[in-house]
Design an enzyme around this catalytic site. Structure first.
Site, PDB file in Angstrom:
ATOM      1  N   ASP A   1       0.803  -1.220   0.000  1.00  0.00           N
ATOM      2  CA  ASP A   1       0.000   0.000   0.000  1.00  0.00           C
ATOM      3  C   ASP A   1       0.839   1.274   0.000  1.00  0.00           C
ATOM      4  OD1 ASP A   1      -2.206  -1.699   0.113  1.00  0.00           O
ATOM      5  OD2 ASP A   1      -2.159  -1.721   2.310  1.00  0.00           O
TER       6      ASP A   1
ATOM      7  N   LYS B   1       1.864   1.967  -5.193  1.00  0.00           N
ATOM      8  CA  LYS B   1       2.434   1.392  -6.427  1.00  0.00           C
ATOM      9  C   LYS B   1       1.509   1.638  -7.611  1.00  0.00           C
ATOM     10  CE  LYS B   1       2.422  -2.558  -4.289  1.00  0.00           C
ATOM     11  NZ  LYS B   1       2.084  -2.115  -2.930  1.00  0.00           N
TER      12      LYS B   1
ATOM     13  N   GLY C   1      -0.533  13.934  -3.083  1.00  0.00           N
ATOM     14  CA  GLY C   1      -1.982  13.757  -3.072  1.00  0.00           C
ATOM     15  C   GLY C   1      -2.301  12.561  -3.942  1.00  0.00           C
TER      16      GLY C   1
HETATM   17  P1  GDP Z   1      -0.770   0.274  -3.574  1.00  0.00           P
HETATM   18  O1  GDP Z   1      -1.382  -0.993  -3.086  1.00  0.00           O
HETATM   19  O2  GDP Z   1       0.702   0.329  -3.333  1.00  0.00           O
HETATM   20  O3  GDP Z   1      -1.100   0.577  -5.009  1.00  0.00           O
HETATM   21  O4  GDP Z   1      -1.408   1.427  -2.696  1.00  0.00           O
HETATM   22  P2  GDP Z   1      -2.972   1.566  -2.242  1.00  0.00           P
HETATM   23  O5  GDP Z   1      -3.744   2.050  -3.404  1.00  0.00           O
HETATM   24  O6  GDP Z   1      -3.437   0.338  -1.549  1.00  0.00           O
HETATM   25  O7  GDP Z   1      -2.851   2.639  -1.104  1.00  0.00           O
HETATM   26  C1  GDP Z   1      -2.390   3.918  -1.355  1.00  0.00           C
HETATM   27  C2  GDP Z   1      -3.513   4.909  -0.924  1.00  0.00           C
HETATM   28  O8  GDP Z   1      -2.963   6.191  -0.790  1.00  0.00           O
HETATM   29  C3  GDP Z   1      -4.605   5.033  -1.963  1.00  0.00           C
HETATM   30  O9  GDP Z   1      -5.809   5.315  -1.318  1.00  0.00           O
HETATM   31  C4  GDP Z   1      -4.155   6.214  -2.803  1.00  0.00           C
HETATM   32  O10 GDP Z   1      -5.222   6.895  -3.443  1.00  0.00           O
HETATM   33  C5  GDP Z   1      -3.539   7.077  -1.743  1.00  0.00           C
HETATM   34  N1  GDP Z   1      -2.419   7.899  -2.207  1.00  0.00           N
HETATM   35  C6  GDP Z   1      -1.456   7.581  -3.106  1.00  0.00           C
HETATM   36  N2  GDP Z   1      -0.548   8.567  -3.190  1.00  0.00           N
HETATM   37  C7  GDP Z   1      -0.934   9.536  -2.337  1.00  0.00           C
HETATM   38  C8  GDP Z   1      -0.386  10.796  -1.942  1.00  0.00           C
HETATM   39  O11 GDP Z   1       0.650  11.233  -2.411  1.00  0.00           O
HETATM   40  N3  GDP Z   1      -1.073  11.490  -0.992  1.00  0.00           N
HETATM   41  C9  GDP Z   1      -2.224  11.036  -0.430  1.00  0.00           C
HETATM   42  N4  GDP Z   1      -2.805  11.787   0.508  1.00  0.00           N
HETATM   43  N5  GDP Z   1      -2.773   9.858  -0.775  1.00  0.00           N
HETATM   44  C10 GDP Z   1      -2.127   9.108  -1.712  1.00  0.00           C
HETATM   45  P1  IMO Z   2      -0.891  -4.234  -2.231  1.00  0.00           P
HETATM   46  O1  IMO Z   2      -0.471  -4.782  -3.572  1.00  0.00           O
HETATM   47  C1  IMO Z   2      -0.897  -4.662   2.089  1.00  0.00           C
HETATM   48  C2  IMO Z   2      -0.790  -8.753   3.675  1.00  0.00           C
HETATM   49  C3  IMO Z   2      -1.980  -9.226   4.464  1.00  0.00           C
HETATM   50  C4  IMO Z   2      -1.299 -10.167   5.447  1.00  0.00           C
HETATM   51  C5  IMO Z   2      -0.226 -10.797   4.591  1.00  0.00           C
HETATM   52  C6  IMO Z   2      -0.615 -12.162   4.013  1.00  0.00           C
HETATM   53  O2  IMO Z   2      -2.186  -3.515  -2.256  1.00  0.00           O
HETATM   54  O3  IMO Z   2       0.215  -3.467  -1.604  1.00  0.00           O
HETATM   55  P2  IMO Z   2      -2.235 -12.889   2.039  1.00  0.00           P
HETATM   56  O4  IMO Z   2      -3.713 -12.709   1.863  1.00  0.00           O
HETATM   57  O5  IMO Z   2      -1.402 -12.322   0.954  1.00  0.00           O
HETATM   58  O6  IMO Z   2      -1.869 -14.327   2.324  1.00  0.00           O
HETATM   59  O7  IMO Z   2      -1.884 -12.081   3.393  1.00  0.00           O
HETATM   60  O8  IMO Z   2       0.020  -9.905   3.522  1.00  0.00           O
HETATM   61  N1  IMO Z   2      -1.074  -8.238   2.312  1.00  0.00           N
HETATM   62  C7  IMO Z   2      -1.062  -6.941   1.985  1.00  0.00           C
HETATM   63  N2  IMO Z   2      -0.885  -5.838   2.744  1.00  0.00           N
HETATM   64  N3  IMO Z   2      -1.031  -4.540   0.757  1.00  0.00           N
HETATM   65  C8  IMO Z   2      -1.185  -5.634  -0.025  1.00  0.00           C
HETATM   66  O9  IMO Z   2      -1.201  -5.560  -1.367  1.00  0.00           O
HETATM   67  C9  IMO Z   2      -1.247  -6.907   0.603  1.00  0.00           C
HETATM   68  N4  IMO Z   2      -1.410  -8.166   0.142  1.00  0.00           N
HETATM   69  C10 IMO Z   2      -1.293  -8.970   1.203  1.00  0.00           C
HETATM   70  O10 IMO Z   2      -2.626  -8.155   5.110  1.00  0.00           O
HETATM   71  O11 IMO Z   2      -0.653  -9.423   6.457  1.00  0.00           O
HETATM   72 MG    MG Z   3      -2.884  -1.661  -1.787  1.00  0.00          MG
END
Ligand code: GDP
Ligand code: IMO
Ligand code: MG
Length: 424
Positions: A9, A12, A411
């Site tokens: 999270d 990416k 953002g």
């Molecule tokens: P990923 O799994 O690595 O693609 O990340 P996620 O989408 O799960 O989580 C990133 C969260 O942060 C999402 O809700 C994005 O919309 C938000 N986000 C990404 N970049 C920024 C940033 O620069 N600022 C803020 N405030 N939010 C961001």
């Molecule tokens: P993105 O791509 C954050 C975490 C789960 C748990 C561990 C194992 O959005 O960054 P699983 O279901 O994969 O066997 O769970 O990995 N986990 C993540 N945490 N972002 C993810 O994906 C995750 N995918 C799995 O919360 O701790």
């Molecule tokens: Mg994510």
């Protein structure tokens, strides 16, 4: 490549989307619908689980590689949701060698977690671990098996012969019916998935030979890696850069840039050690301001200060060329801002990652404090307009990591970023 340097999270998806402008193909190489990648474009939010984050661009071919585990119902649902939002998934290619997730994988994920009790991993309960376990045990069914109903039924029969007694006798759960599952997969899913099935390895190499640009989108992250993460609190695949070789069929010499996406602080969902975790009101602030709730599972993410011990390790293992730092704006109102630069383990200062799991559990963070900037950064798009303290914070991260930051986001919106070097 775009990879996560923390516990997922990091953002990416948003940078994969941005970099996709100049790409011909965008490829997922591991993980499954445990991933949740958020893109915010012109106020519209897309949450992607399986479809690569390049899908919004009509000129991009999105590819799901052999290393991904696919729940076909989820993939169909995701394609339908994208179609409703006006995004065409017709170009999507899915590897015939990718493994399928079945409802028994999900059921086993749930019961295994319950069985672990307070030692649970906190998985996403999507069946990811059990599906990869079957792949390693060589009893998994692959996407290509959908194309041969006879073989599909045979293989599924063999698997259910083992899974059903396990579910019923060990875990006291209902068994799965072969015909019901076969009908669901062969009659409901196959017609929707079949047009997308491809020899993705051949496709990627043809593209490389034609001089096309390929972007590989990591899911999860370095410290959730099965081999390099905080085992056993990890996922069951290899998100690290090396995972692309196996999960997409690309030799290492083809990868010329590895971007480590790094949140300006850290979050983690699920169990496991987290040396710089904040359990006080500053942690709550990060959760609130950063909206740190799971994209899919809606779970509250644990938050903490940036940890450069982890970051340096991620630089090494992934051979990161540069960093993309996200969510800098979330720190706007914090002062001071702390960064974990080393650990204290059993009275000793350690600036590199301990390999022993117990030491990581016992590690307490050693922080350096930097002044906050107390300004709203969300509209800054030019490095020269960054307050000095924000610039210093970024320089500090670069120094600690030993690689430059080339992109910084302020953002969630596609345009809310600062390019420290020209975006290709
Ligand atoms: P990923 O799994 O690595 O693609 O990340 P996620 O989408 O799960 O989580 C990133 C969260 O942060 C999402 O809700 C994005 O919309 C938000 N986000 C990404 N970049 C920024 C940033 O620069 N600022 C803020 N405030 N939010 C961001
Ligand atoms: P993105 O791509 C954050 C975490 C789960 C748990 C561990 C194992 O959005 O960054 P699983 O279901 O994969 O066997 O769970 O990995 N986990 C993540 N945490 N972002 C993810 O994906 C995750 N995918 C799995 O919360 O701790
Ligand atoms: Mg994510």
């Amino acid at each position: 490549m775009v990879v996560g340097t923390q516990w997922g999270d990091e953002g990416k998806g948003r940078f994969t989307d941005l970099l996709s402008r100049q790409m011909d193909m965008v490829v997922r190489y591991q993980g499954g619908h445990n991933a949740g990648h958020t893109l915010v474009v012109d106020g519209q939010t897309f949450k992607l689980q399986l479809v690569p984050s390049g899908v919004l661009y009509p000129h991009v071919t999105p590819v799901i590689g052999n290393g991904v585990v696919i729940d076909p119902m989820v993939l169909i649902d995701e394609m339908d949701r994208l179609a409703e939002a006006g995004v065409d998934c017709g170009r999507l290619k899915v590897s015939g060698n990718a493994h399928l997730i079945f409802p028994y994988h999900q059921a086993l994920d749930v019961v295994a977690e319950r069985h672990l009790g307070r030692n649970k991993l906190g998985t996403t309960k999507r069946g990811i671990g059990p599906a990869y376990a079957d792949k390693a045990a060589r009893v998994g069914l692959r996407v290509q098996d959908l194309l041969d109903p006879k073989i599909f039924r045979e293989k599924l029969g063999v698997v259910l012969h083992e899974k059903n007694p396990l579910l019923a006798k060990v875990y006291n759960r209902l068994p799965f019916d072969l015909e019901t599952l076969a009908t669901q997969y062969l009659e409901e899913c196959r017609p929707r998935i079949e047009p997308h099935i491809a020899d993705t390895v051949g496709l990627l190499h043809d593209a490389l030979e034609a001089g096309q640009n390929l972007l590989f989108e990591g899911a999860q992250a370095m410290f959730l890696d099965l081999d390099h993460g905080t085992y056993p609190f990890v996922t069951s695949s290899n998100p690290v850069a090396g995972g692309v070789c196996v999960g997409a069929g690309i030799g290492p010499r083809h990868v010329d840039r590895v971007i480590g996406v790094t949140k300006a602080y850290i979050s983690r969902v699920g169990s496991g050690p987290f040396p710089s975790e904040l359990t006080d009101e500053v942690g709550d602030r990060l959760v609130d301001v950063g909206r740190e709730y799971g994209t899919n599972t809606k779970r509250r993410r644990r938050c903490g200060w940036l940890d450069t011990v982890m970051l340096r390790h991620a630089v090494r293992v992934n051979s990161l060329s540069d960093l993309a730092i996200t969510k800098l704006d979330v720190l706007d109102a914090l002062d001071p801002i702390k960064v974990c630069v080393a650990y204290e383990v059993d009275g000793q200062r350690r600036s590199s990652m301990p390999y022993h799991q117990s030491e990581i559990h016992r590690a307490s963070p050693i922080f350096e404090e930097l002044p906050g900037w107390g300004t709203d950064l969300s509209a800054v798009s030019d490095r020269a307009k960054l307050p000095g303290e924000a610039e210093d914070y970024l320089r500090f991260i670069e120094e600690q990591a030993g690689v430059p930051a080339t992109l910084v986001s302020v953002g969630p919106g596609r345009d809310q970023f600062i390019a420290f070097s020209p975006v290709p």
